[in-house]
Design an enzyme around this catalytic site. Structure first.
Site, PDB file in Angstrom:
ATOM      1  N   TYR A   1      -1.017  -1.317  10.591  1.00 24.17           N
ATOM      2  CA  TYR A   1      -1.301  -1.532   9.308  1.00 24.17           C
ATOM      3  C   TYR A   1      -0.354  -0.853   8.343  1.00 24.17           C
ATOM      4  O   TYR A   1       0.386  -1.797   7.465  1.00 24.17           O
ATOM      5  CB  TYR A   1      -2.652  -0.889   8.726  1.00 24.17           C
ATOM      6  CG  TYR A   1      -3.258  -1.056   7.393  1.00 24.17           C
ATOM      7  CD1 TYR A   1      -3.622  -1.989   6.886  1.00 24.17           C
ATOM      8  CD2 TYR A   1      -2.961   0.080   6.545  1.00 24.17           C
ATOM      9  CE1 TYR A   1      -3.924  -2.336   5.754  1.00 24.17           C
ATOM     10  CE2 TYR A   1      -3.433  -0.001   5.315  1.00 24.17           C
ATOM     11  CZ  TYR A   1      -3.959  -1.274   4.696  1.00 24.17           C
ATOM     12  OH  TYR A   1      -4.350  -1.508   3.307  1.00 24.17           O
TER      13      TYR A   1
ATOM     14  N   SER B   1       0.898  -1.033  -0.051  1.00 22.94           N
ATOM     15  CA  SER B   1       0.026  -0.092   0.119  1.00 22.94           C
ATOM     16  C   SER B   1       0.879   1.333   0.141  1.00 22.94           C
ATOM     17  O   SER B   1       2.022   1.169   0.326  1.00 22.94           O
ATOM     18  CB  SER B   1      -0.914   0.047   1.133  1.00 22.94           C
ATOM     19  OG  SER B   1      -1.517   1.143   1.376  1.00 22.94           O
TER      20      SER B   1
HETATM   21  N1  LIG Z   1      -8.890  -0.323  -0.813  1.00 24.31           N
HETATM   22  C1  LIG Z   1      -7.596   0.350  -0.810  1.00 24.31           C
HETATM   23  O1  LIG Z   1      -7.867   1.922  -0.744  1.00 24.31           O
HETATM   24  C2  LIG Z   1      -6.609  -0.214  -0.495  1.00 24.31           C
HETATM   25  C3  LIG Z   1      -5.231   0.659  -0.687  1.00 24.31           C
HETATM   26  C4  LIG Z   1      -4.226   0.180  -0.562  1.00 24.31           C
HETATM   27  C5  LIG Z   1      -3.956  -1.112  -0.204  1.00 24.31           C
HETATM   28  N2  LIG Z   1      -4.809  -2.121  -0.146  1.00 24.31           N
HETATM   29  C6  LIG Z   1      -4.777  -3.611   0.016  1.00 24.31           C
HETATM   30  O2  LIG Z   1      -5.332  -4.388  -0.986  1.00 24.31           O
HETATM   31  C7  LIG Z   1      -5.700  -5.494  -0.464  1.00 24.31           C
HETATM   32  C8  LIG Z   1      -7.088  -5.729  -0.671  1.00 24.31           C
HETATM   33  O3  LIG Z   1      -7.818  -4.503  -0.049  1.00 24.31           O
HETATM   34  P1  LIG Z   1      -9.686  -4.340  -0.255  1.00 24.31           P
HETATM   35  O4  LIG Z   1      -9.739  -2.789  -0.062  1.00 24.31           O
HETATM   36  O5  LIG Z   1     -10.086  -4.981  -1.433  1.00 24.31           O
HETATM   37  O6  LIG Z   1     -10.161  -5.106   0.978  1.00 24.31           O
HETATM   38  P2  LIG Z   1     -11.505  -5.604   1.280  1.00 24.31           P
HETATM   39  O7  LIG Z   1     -12.390  -5.076   0.338  1.00 24.31           O
HETATM   40  O8  LIG Z   1     -11.795  -5.398   2.759  1.00 24.31           O
HETATM   41  O9  LIG Z   1     -11.748  -6.946   0.868  1.00 24.31           O
HETATM   42  C9  LIG Z   1     -11.024  -8.140   1.422  1.00 24.31           C
HETATM   43  C10 LIG Z   1     -10.895  -9.506   1.031  1.00 24.31           C
HETATM   44  O10 LIG Z   1     -10.249 -10.175   1.774  1.00 24.31           O
HETATM   45  C11 LIG Z   1     -11.214 -11.250   2.514  1.00 24.31           C
HETATM   46  N3  LIG Z   1     -10.765 -11.240   4.027  1.00 24.31           N
HETATM   47  C12 LIG Z   1     -10.732 -10.540   4.794  1.00 24.31           C
HETATM   48  N4  LIG Z   1     -10.318 -10.973   5.964  1.00 24.31           N
HETATM   49  C13 LIG Z   1     -10.072 -12.097   5.806  1.00 24.31           C
HETATM   50  C14 LIG Z   1      -9.402 -13.259   6.442  1.00 24.31           C
HETATM   51  N5  LIG Z   1      -9.180 -13.032   7.948  1.00 24.31           N
HETATM   52  N6  LIG Z   1      -9.436 -14.312   6.067  1.00 24.31           N
HETATM   53  C15 LIG Z   1      -9.642 -14.727   4.641  1.00 24.31           C
HETATM   54  N7  LIG Z   1      -9.890 -13.719   3.921  1.00 24.31           N
HETATM   55  C16 LIG Z   1     -10.373 -12.620   4.432  1.00 24.31           C
HETATM   56  C17 LIG Z   1     -12.401 -10.754   2.288  1.00 24.31           C
HETATM   57  O11 LIG Z   1     -13.353 -11.876   2.331  1.00 24.31           O
HETATM   58  P3  LIG Z   1     -14.846 -12.004   3.032  1.00 24.31           P
HETATM   59  O12 LIG Z   1     -15.226 -10.605   3.069  1.00 24.31           O
HETATM   60  O13 LIG Z   1     -15.495 -12.954   2.179  1.00 24.31           O
HETATM   61  O14 LIG Z   1     -14.699 -12.477   4.173  1.00 24.31           O
HETATM   62  C18 LIG Z   1     -12.501 -10.030   0.997  1.00 24.31           C
HETATM   63  O15 LIG Z   1     -12.612 -10.946  -0.038  1.00 24.31           O
HETATM   64  C19 LIG Z   1      -5.474  -5.486   1.048  1.00 24.31           C
HETATM   65  O16 LIG Z   1      -4.051  -6.325   1.290  1.00 24.31           O
HETATM   66  C20 LIG Z   1      -5.190  -3.938   1.424  1.00 24.31           C
HETATM   67  O17 LIG Z   1      -4.288  -3.788   2.336  1.00 24.31           O
HETATM   68  C21 LIG Z   1      -6.198  -1.595  -0.345  1.00 24.31           C
END
Ligand SMILES: NC(=O)c1ccc[n+]([C@@H]2O[C@H](COP(=O)([O-])OP(=O)(O)OC[C@H]3O[C@@H](n4cnc5c(N)ncnc54)[C@H](OP(=O)(O)O)[C@@H]3O)[C@@H](O)[C@H]2O)c1
Length: 280
Positions: A165, A152
């Site tokens: 985080y 990130s």
């Molecule tokens: N969104 C942003 O702006 C952003 C920015 C920078 C980096 N990132 C990084 O990108 C990645 C994805 O982020 P996102 O925003 O797409 O997250 P998200 O919308 O919260 O989605 C998370 C996904 O991971 C699964 N998950 C969460 N906790 C879990 C666990 N304990 N075990 C197994 N599966 C789990 C969820 O599954 P269920 O809901 O089905 O349980 C969902 O499919 C992360 O590593 C995050 O740090 C995101």
């Protein structure tokens, strides 16, 4: 289609962790659209089945789902290894990640900190180490493979109020960059992806605009960078924003990340998100 994708198209599958929502789901769909079968690994079985069905119907690709909670410790990886036994994994996307607390807080103020410390580190760091440990050996045997790790922008400098985080994302970035150097000559590409804001549950489904990308747009652009760079913000908008943020010295940047300023921004976005969720 880039060479790196063509090289894994001979019946090999890929794995995405955290594949049922947000960026992980978008990567899974985009990779399926580009002609690959998929193993989806995530926490909620109903969501896994739904995403698998969507991928099979829309893109005609085969799928397999593995339900697992990555907040658990290293004991979960033996089962993942067994489930993956016999599958040739060409691409691993280590996407799963979580914040230690929903709202920005000082380190010690995170609710249930004693439990959340282990859970956050297991999910954000241990999963990357163990998934790589599990899948890299078979990639090495075939002398080809791609590992994409979701770090990130908050791994670029300390982000007070989201410190655990932020620090976990530094780990992901450092590990990815080092791993790329170690295994590049063995045919393995490792990419560290460092997005800014992508509209997902993690960011309260913020409205998209030139700064905030949709997961689908983001995954498409980010996958197009594979083979060109092993460290990227993932898309042009985020690269430009990251460049701009780098120019701001800590003395100006840090005071902006106080509980009050961040809290106000988060609260407004979160209020809309919760309202929308209730209305659905
Ligand atoms: N969104 C942003 O702006 C952003 C920015 C920078 C980096 N990132 C990084 O990108 C990645 C994805 O982020 P996102 O925003 O797409 O997250 P998200 O919308 O919260 O989605 C998370 C996904 O991971 C699964 N998950 C969460 N906790 C879990 C666990 N304990 N075990 C197994 N599966 C789990 C969820 O599954 P269920 O809901 O089905 O349980 C969902 O499919 C992360 O590593 C995050 O740090 C995101």
């Amino acid at each position: 289609m880039r060479l790196i994708f063509r090289s894994v198209l001979n019946g090999e599958k890929y794995v995405v962790t955290g594949a049922t929502d947000g960026i992980g789901k978008a990567y899974a769909r985009e990779l399926a659209r580009r002609g690959l079968d998929v193993v989806l690994i995530s926490r909620t079985l109903e969501k896994l089945k739904k995403v698998a069905e969507e991928i099979e119907q829309e893109f005609g690709r085969k799928t397999k789902v593995i339900q697992v909670d990555f907040t658990n410790g290293s004991e979960i990886y033996q089962r993942i290894k067994e489930e993956l036994n016999g599958l040739e994994i060409g691409i691993l996307v280590n996407n799963v990640g979580m914040k230690i607390s929903e709202d920005p807080t000082r380190y010690l103020d995170a609710p249930n900190i004693d439990q959340m410390l282990d859970k956050t580190i297991n999910c954000n760091i241990l999963s990357v180490l163990w998934m790589t440990r599990t899948i890299l050996p078979q990639m090495l045997q075939r002398k080809k493979g791609l590992i994409i790790n979701l770090s990130s922008e908050v791994g670029n400098r300390p982000y007070p109020m989201s410190l655990v985080y932020s620090a976990s994302k530094v780990f992901v970035d450092f590990f990815s960059r080092g791993l790329h150097v170690e295994y590049k000559s063995k045919g393995i590409t490792v990419q560290s992806v460092m997005p800014l804001l992508v509209s997902t549950d993690m960011t309260y489904k913020m409205n998209t605009n030139i700064f905030v990308k949709s997961p689908e747009e983001f995954a498409r652009e980010a996958l197009n960078t594979v083979g060109y760079t092993n460290r990227t913000s993932g898309c042009l908008s985020h690269s430009l924003q990251s460049y701009g943020l780098d120019l701001i010295p800590d003395s100006i940047f840090n005071p902006l990340l106080t509980k009050d300023t961040l809290g106000n921004v988060y609260n407004n976005v979160k209020k809309d998100y919760l309202k929308n969720k209730k209305e659905k």
